[in-house]
Scaffold this motif. Structure first.
Motif, PDB file in Angstrom:
ATOM      1  N   SER A  56      31.825  47.825  78.672  1.00  0.00           N
ATOM      2  CA  SER A  56      30.954  48.411  77.647  1.00  0.00           C
ATOM      3  C   SER A  56      31.667  48.516  76.302  1.00  0.00           C
ATOM      4  O   SER A  56      31.049  48.313  75.254  1.00  0.00           O
ATOM      5  CB  SER A  56      30.435  49.783  78.093  1.00  0.00           C
ATOM      6  OG  SER A  56      31.497  50.702  78.237  1.00  0.00           O
ATOM      7  N   SER A  57      32.969  48.781  76.315  1.00  0.00           N
ATOM      8  CA  SER A  57      33.723  48.836  75.052  1.00  0.00           C
ATOM      9  C   SER A  57      33.798  47.459  74.397  1.00  0.00           C
ATOM     10  O   SER A  57      33.667  47.332  73.173  1.00  0.00           O
ATOM     11  CB  SER A  57      35.133  49.374  75.296  1.00  0.00           C
ATOM     12  OG  SER A  57      35.087  50.687  75.775  1.00  0.00           O
ATOM     13  N   ILE A  58      33.993  46.427  75.212  1.00  0.00           N
ATOM     14  CA  ILE A  58      34.058  45.069  74.658  1.00  0.00           C
ATOM     15  C   ILE A  58      32.689  44.636  74.143  1.00  0.00           C
ATOM     16  O   ILE A  58      32.586  44.016  73.084  1.00  0.00           O
ATOM     17  CB  ILE A  58      34.615  44.078  75.702  1.00  0.00           C
ATOM     18  CG1 ILE A  58      36.077  44.416  75.995  1.00  0.00           C
ATOM     19  CG2 ILE A  58      34.488  42.645  75.222  1.00  0.00           C
ATOM     20  CD1 ILE A  58      36.684  43.634  77.131  1.00  0.00           C
ATOM     21  N   ILE A  59      31.629  44.974  74.870  1.00  0.00           N
ATOM     22  CA  ILE A  59      30.278  44.666  74.382  1.00  0.00           C
ATOM     23  C   ILE A  59      30.050  45.356  73.045  1.00  0.00           C
ATOM     24  O   ILE A  59      29.529  44.757  72.094  1.00  0.00           O
ATOM     25  CB  ILE A  59      29.201  45.077  75.413  1.00  0.00           C
ATOM     26  CG1 ILE A  59      29.231  44.135  76.615  1.00  0.00           C
ATOM     27  CG2 ILE A  59      27.817  45.089  74.780  1.00  0.00           C
ATOM     28  CD1 ILE A  59      28.364  44.569  77.776  1.00  0.00           C
ATOM     29  N   MET A  60      30.452  46.631  72.947  1.00  0.00           N
ATOM     30  CA  MET A  60      30.290  47.369  71.690  1.00  0.00           C
ATOM     31  C   MET A  60      31.063  46.680  70.568  1.00  0.00           C
ATOM     32  O   MET A  60      30.563  46.532  69.462  1.00  0.00           O
ATOM     33  CB  MET A  60      30.777  48.808  71.866  1.00  0.00           C
ATOM     34  CG  MET A  60      30.578  49.664  70.649  1.00  0.00           C
ATOM     35  SD  MET A  60      28.870  50.123  70.355  1.00  0.00           S
ATOM     36  CE  MET A  60      28.652  51.347  71.609  1.00  0.00           C
ATOM     37  N   ALA A  61      32.270  46.229  70.858  1.00  0.00           N
ATOM     38  CA  ALA A  61      33.056  45.531  69.837  1.00  0.00           C
ATOM     39  C   ALA A  61      32.422  44.190  69.468  1.00  0.00           C
ATOM     40  O   ALA A  61      32.460  43.783  68.301  1.00  0.00           O
ATOM     41  CB  ALA A  61      34.486  45.322  70.325  1.00  0.00           C
ATOM     42  N   ASP A  62      31.828  43.521  70.439  1.00  0.00           N
ATOM     43  CA  ASP A  62      31.207  42.219  70.185  1.00  0.00           C
ATOM     44  C   ASP A  62      29.942  42.322  69.334  1.00  0.00           C
ATOM     45  O   ASP A  62      29.645  41.419  68.557  1.00  0.00           O
ATOM     46  CB  ASP A  62      30.855  41.518  71.503  1.00  0.00           C
ATOM     47  CG  ASP A  62      32.070  40.966  72.220  1.00  0.00           C
ATOM     48  OD1 ASP A  62      33.153  40.909  71.611  1.00  0.00           O
ATOM     49  OD2 ASP A  62      31.933  40.594  73.407  1.00  0.00           O
ATOM     50  N   VAL A  63      29.157  43.377  69.497  1.00  0.00           N
ATOM     51  CA  VAL A  63      27.876  43.464  68.796  1.00  0.00           C
ATOM     52  C   VAL A  63      27.981  44.186  67.456  1.00  0.00           C
ATOM     53  O   VAL A  63      26.980  44.309  66.758  1.00  0.00           O
ATOM     54  CB  VAL A  63      26.781  44.130  69.668  1.00  0.00           C
ATOM     55  CG1 VAL A  63      26.538  43.329  70.935  1.00  0.00           C
ATOM     56  CG2 VAL A  63      27.117  45.569  69.986  1.00  0.00           C
ATOM     57  N   ASP A  65      30.211  44.716  63.648  1.00  0.00           N
ATOM     58  CA  ASP A  65      31.090  43.985  62.737  1.00  0.00           C
ATOM     59  C   ASP A  65      32.186  44.926  62.233  1.00  0.00           C
ATOM     60  O   ASP A  65      32.224  46.104  62.600  1.00  0.00           O
ATOM     61  CB  ASP A  65      30.301  43.370  61.582  1.00  0.00           C
ATOM     62  CG  ASP A  65      29.509  44.379  60.779  1.00  0.00           C
ATOM     63  OD1 ASP A  65      29.871  45.573  60.789  1.00  0.00           O
ATOM     64  OD2 ASP A  65      28.534  43.985  60.127  1.00  0.00           O
ATOM     65  N   ALA A  66      33.079  44.408  61.434  1.00  0.00           N
ATOM     66  CA  ALA A  66      34.246  45.182  60.997  1.00  0.00           C
ATOM     67  C   ALA A  66      33.845  46.444  60.234  1.00  0.00           C
ATOM     68  O   ALA A  66      34.552  47.447  60.295  1.00  0.00           O
ATOM     69  CB  ALA A  66      35.146  44.307  60.120  1.00  0.00           C
ATOM     70  N   GLY A  70      34.231  50.903  63.896  1.00  0.00           N
ATOM     71  CA  GLY A  70      34.893  52.191  64.095  1.00  0.00           C
ATOM     72  C   GLY A  70      33.897  53.302  64.370  1.00  0.00           C
ATOM     73  O   GLY A  70      34.088  54.122  65.264  1.00  0.00           O
ATOM     74  N   ARG A  71      32.826  53.312  63.607  1.00  0.00           N
ATOM     75  CA  ARG A  71      31.799  54.333  63.802  1.00  0.00           C
ATOM     76  C   ARG A  71      31.106  54.169  65.162  1.00  0.00           C
ATOM     77  O   ARG A  71      30.853  55.142  65.868  1.00  0.00           O
ATOM     78  CB  ARG A  71      30.781  54.255  62.665  1.00  0.00           C
ATOM     79  CG  ARG A  71      29.883  55.460  62.576  1.00  0.00           C
ATOM     80  CD  ARG A  71      29.052  55.424  61.304  1.00  0.00           C
ATOM     81  NE  ARG A  71      29.841  55.286  60.104  1.00  0.00           N
ATOM     82  CZ  ARG A  71      30.311  56.300  59.387  1.00  0.00           C
ATOM     83  NH1 ARG A  71      30.074  57.511  59.763  1.00  0.00           N
ATOM     84  NH2 ARG A  71      31.004  56.089  58.299  1.00  0.00           N
ATOM     85  N   ALA A  72      30.839  52.919  65.542  1.00  0.00           N
ATOM     86  CA  ALA A  72      30.196  52.673  66.840  1.00  0.00           C
ATOM     87  C   ALA A  72      31.105  53.100  67.988  1.00  0.00           C
ATOM     88  O   ALA A  72      30.651  53.713  68.961  1.00  0.00           O
ATOM     89  CB  ALA A  72      29.835  51.190  66.973  1.00  0.00           C
ATOM     90  N   ASN A 151      35.268  61.890  55.600  1.00  0.00           N
ATOM     91  CA  ASN A 151      33.827  61.963  55.471  1.00  0.00           C
ATOM     92  C   ASN A 151      33.335  63.126  56.318  1.00  0.00           C
ATOM     93  O   ASN A 151      33.978  63.549  57.277  1.00  0.00           O
ATOM     94  CB  ASN A 151      33.158  60.632  55.852  1.00  0.00           C
ATOM     95  CG  ASN A 151      33.478  60.197  57.262  1.00  0.00           C
ATOM     96  OD1 ASN A 151      33.191  60.918  58.206  1.00  0.00           O
ATOM     97  ND2 ASN A 151      34.050  59.009  57.401  1.00  0.00           N
ATOM     98  N   TRP A 152      32.193  63.660  55.945  1.00  0.00           N
ATOM     99  CA  TRP A 152      31.666  64.862  56.594  1.00  0.00           C
ATOM    100  C   TRP A 152      31.342  64.694  58.066  1.00  0.00           C
ATOM    101  O   TRP A 152      31.684  65.564  58.875  1.00  0.00           O
ATOM    102  CB  TRP A 152      30.444  65.380  55.831  1.00  0.00           C
ATOM    103  CG  TRP A 152      30.843  66.074  54.574  1.00  0.00           C
ATOM    104  CD1 TRP A 152      30.695  65.620  53.305  1.00  0.00           C
ATOM    105  CD2 TRP A 152      31.504  67.336  54.467  1.00  0.00           C
ATOM    106  NE1 TRP A 152      31.221  66.506  52.414  1.00  0.00           N
ATOM    107  CE2 TRP A 152      31.715  67.588  53.105  1.00  0.00           C
ATOM    108  CE3 TRP A 152      31.952  68.279  55.394  1.00  0.00           C
ATOM    109  CZ2 TRP A 152      32.345  68.728  52.640  1.00  0.00           C
ATOM    110  CZ3 TRP A 152      32.575  69.423  54.931  1.00  0.00           C
ATOM    111  CH2 TRP A 152      32.764  69.637  53.570  1.00  0.00           C
ATOM    112  N   PRO A 153      30.679  63.622  58.484  1.00  0.00           N
ATOM    113  CA  PRO A 153      30.366  63.508  59.908  1.00  0.00           C
ATOM    114  C   PRO A 153      31.620  63.519  60.794  1.00  0.00           C
ATOM    115  O   PRO A 153      31.653  64.168  61.830  1.00  0.00           O
ATOM    116  CB  PRO A 153      29.630  62.171  60.022  1.00  0.00           C
ATOM    117  CG  PRO A 153      29.062  61.952  58.666  1.00  0.00           C
ATOM    118  CD  PRO A 153      30.042  62.547  57.707  1.00  0.00           C
ATOM    119  N   LEU A 154      32.661  62.819  60.364  1.00  0.00           N
ATOM    120  CA  LEU A 154      33.882  62.797  61.157  1.00  0.00           C
ATOM    121  C   LEU A 154      34.550  64.165  61.162  1.00  0.00           C
ATOM    122  O   LEU A 154      35.075  64.603  62.183  1.00  0.00           O
ATOM    123  CB  LEU A 154      34.844  61.730  60.637  1.00  0.00           C
ATOM    124  CG  LEU A 154      36.094  61.548  61.488  1.00  0.00           C
ATOM    125  CD1 LEU A 154      35.716  61.049  62.877  1.00  0.00           C
ATOM    126  CD2 LEU A 154      37.063  60.611  60.833  1.00  0.00           C
TER     127      LEU A 154
END
Length: 186
Positions: A56-63, A65-66, A70-72, A151-154
């Motif tokens: 799932s981490s690799i799928i997230m990285a694949d879908v 972009d740069a 990080g946020r995803a 940033n505020w969300p982080l």
């Protein structure tokens, strides 16, 4: 090992396999009659979790972009932490009935995840093309750090995770001080 396997056999099949393997081992743990059976199933289930999380981490990285990766990945990590906190609460409620129900509940929750993985997630491994090397745009380190961390969300997320970890986890303040408080009140 699981990273190699996802590159060899595909991200989607291994993610689905890992989720299914963990579900099957949790059903088995529901019916365990001794510790040896439980630990063997837990070991096998850990392989399923490792395969599932890696895929799932690799799928997230694949879908992604740069610009949004990080946020995803932060959202993926956050959902795992929220699941851990909710799981502790629900597990505590179920343990009052019968501790074995925790494992059946965990297995049942894997069913919708399995269906979603099978129906909605597409394979992201391109078998015809070798892995591309992605070069990041040239940005100063300060600008990159500022964009990622200031940033505020982080900030809100960091404060919430720190508070929950410091107070609620066994290694946190409450977990460390509770034995002392219990000893003083006894």
């Amino acid at each position: 090992i699981t990273g190699y396997l996802t590159d060899r056999f595909g991200r989607r099949p291994l993610t689905i396999f890992g989720n299914g393997l963990r579900a099957v081992t949790m059903v088995g743990q529901f019916f365990c009659v001794d510790y040896l059976q439980f630990f063997v199933l837990e070991f096998i289930g850990g392989i399923g979790v490792a395969t599932w999380v890696t895929g799932s981490s690799i799928i997230m990285a694949d879908v992604t972009d740069a610009q949004n990766r990080g946020r995803a990945m932060a959202v993926l990590s956050l959902t795992m932490k929220v699941g851990l906190i909710a799981g502790l609460f629900l597990g505590g409620l179920m343990a009052n009935i019968d501790i074995r129900f925790i494992f059946m509940f965990g297995a049942i929750t894997k069913i919708p995840i399995h269906l979603l993985l099978a129906r909605l997630i597409k394979e992201t491994l391109d078998r015809d093309e070798p892995a591309a090397v992605v070069t990041a745009p040239q940005v100063s380190r300060w600008a990159m750090a500022k964009a990622m961390f200031l940033n505020w969300p982080l900030l809100v997320l960091a404060i919430a995770v720190f508070t929950i970890s410091a107070v609620g986890s066994p290694q946190g303040v409450f977990g460390s001080l509770f034995p002392l408080l219990a000893q003083d009140s006894a």
